[in-house]
Scaffold this active site. Structure first.
Site, mmCIF file in Angstrom:
data_model
loop_
_atom_site.group_PDB
_atom_site.id
_atom_site.type_symbol
_atom_site.label_atom_id
_atom_site.label_comp_id
_atom_site.label_asym_id
_atom_site.label_seq_id
_atom_site.Cartn_x
_atom_site.Cartn_y
_atom_site.Cartn_z
ATOM 1 N N GLU A 51 0.851 -1.272 -0.126
ATOM 2 C CA GLU A 51 0.186 0.168 0.127
ATOM 3 C C GLU A 51 0.859 1.070 -0.159
ATOM 4 O OE1 GLU A 51 -3.552 1.845 2.808
ATOM 5 O OE2 GLU A 51 -2.172 0.593 3.446
ATOM 6 N N LYS A 118 -9.510 3.214 -2.124
ATOM 7 C CA LYS A 118 -9.834 2.506 -0.910
ATOM 8 C C LYS A 118 -11.022 3.273 -0.083
ATOM 9 C CE LYS A 118 -7.361 1.843 3.527
ATOM 10 N NZ LYS A 118 -6.067 2.157 4.291
ATOM 11 N N CYS A 152 -5.585 -3.012 2.459
ATOM 12 C CA CYS A 152 -5.394 -2.934 3.935
ATOM 13 C C CYS A 152 -6.521 -3.013 4.701
ATOM 14 C CB CYS A 152 -4.523 -1.806 4.371
ATOM 15 S SG CYS A 152 -3.579 -1.826 5.917
#
Length: 274
Positions: A51, A118, A152
């Site tokens: 990430e 995200k 994540c």
């Protein structure tokens, strides 16, 4: 649910785990390319980077970091095209005055076949104060198959990953910056998502120590590739490096035949009545 269609009977996939140096885009690019070259030499066709691999999560000097990160992504696109490799990793995206943590899916011809912003920003770390969240899940159709992309913290939200698999994702890709203090959660959740969805999972975490204000964060690596039985095909602990494993379509077909959760589901009964 879409039928599995991994484009190779056996797909060699890998990750590049490294210490993402804060703000050092050029240095991080060199590390990424070095690891990708090792994977290419091993015949890997699908590779994952961490990430925000270009610079880590930084909230100052954003214009420079966005520009340098865009150039770094272009270098990865050239590498992908020259080595016939699909590469996934997240970095900055600046669009309409907003900054996103975006995973770019670069296909083996160098084209960007998908971008995932995200969705779940890590509020305890203040991500929501500096980045905008995405609103659209992504399944990227690539030369190696259908890839479900999350980043994540998204890993903690099983509804999102189940939705991707319901729509036909065969490999779940998770670029991450996951702290060492919660590495047991990381390992457990990677295996859980593979087992419950009967898919392959590739999680790529970073290593190293980073100081953000008055907080020091340690990252313990733990990048891994998990098969649909929940077996760990390869795992790297705290050291930087690159690993790979073969994703065998027959394994996915076998687990779905032996334990037919996709046909035995009764989703219309899962909502509680008010």
């Amino acid at each position: 649910m879409a039928e599995p269609y991994l484009n190779d009977a056996v797909l060699r996939a890998g990750y590049v785990q490294f210490d993402v140096e804060r703000g050092n885009v050029a240095g991080n690019l060199r590390k990424a390319l070095r690891g990708l070259k090792r994977l290419a030499d091993a015949g890997v066709r699908l590779a994952v980077l961490p990430e925000m691999w270009t610079s880590s999560l930084i909230n100052t000097d954003v214009d420079r970091l966005v520009a340098e990160s865009e150039s770094a992504v272009q270098e990865i696109r050239r590498f992908a095209r020259n080595h016939t490799m699909t590469v996934v990793g997240s970095s900055y995206e600046h669009a309409r005055g907003r900054v996103y943590n975006t995973a770019y899916v670069i296909d083996a011809d160098g084209a960007i076949s998908g971008q995932y912003r995200k969705i779940h920003l890590f509020t305890p770390g203040g991500e929501h104060l500096h980045y905008h969240s995405g609103r659209t899940p992504l399944i990227a159709s690539t030369s190696v198959g259908r890839l479900g992309i999350v980043i994540c913290y998204d890993l903690r939200f099983p509804e999102l990953l189940r939705t991707l698999c319901e729509r036909g994702a065969e490999v779940l890709i998770i670029p991450s910056q996951w702290p060492r203090a919660r590495l047991d959660h990381w390992r457990t959740l990677l295996r859980a998502r593979a087992i419950e969805n009967q898919v392959f999972v590739i999680g790529c975490n970073r290593t190293g120590t980073e100081v953000r204000g008055d907080v020091t964060l340690e990252y313990g690596g733990g990048s891994a590739i998990i098969d649909p039985w929940g077996e760990v095909l390869c795992e790297r602990l705290s050291r930087s490096g690159a690993d790979w494993a073969d994703l065998d379509r027959a394994v996915m077909n076998d687990v779905r035949r032996r334990i037919p959760v996709w046909t035995d589901r009764v989703p219309q009964t899962y909502k509680l009545k008010p």
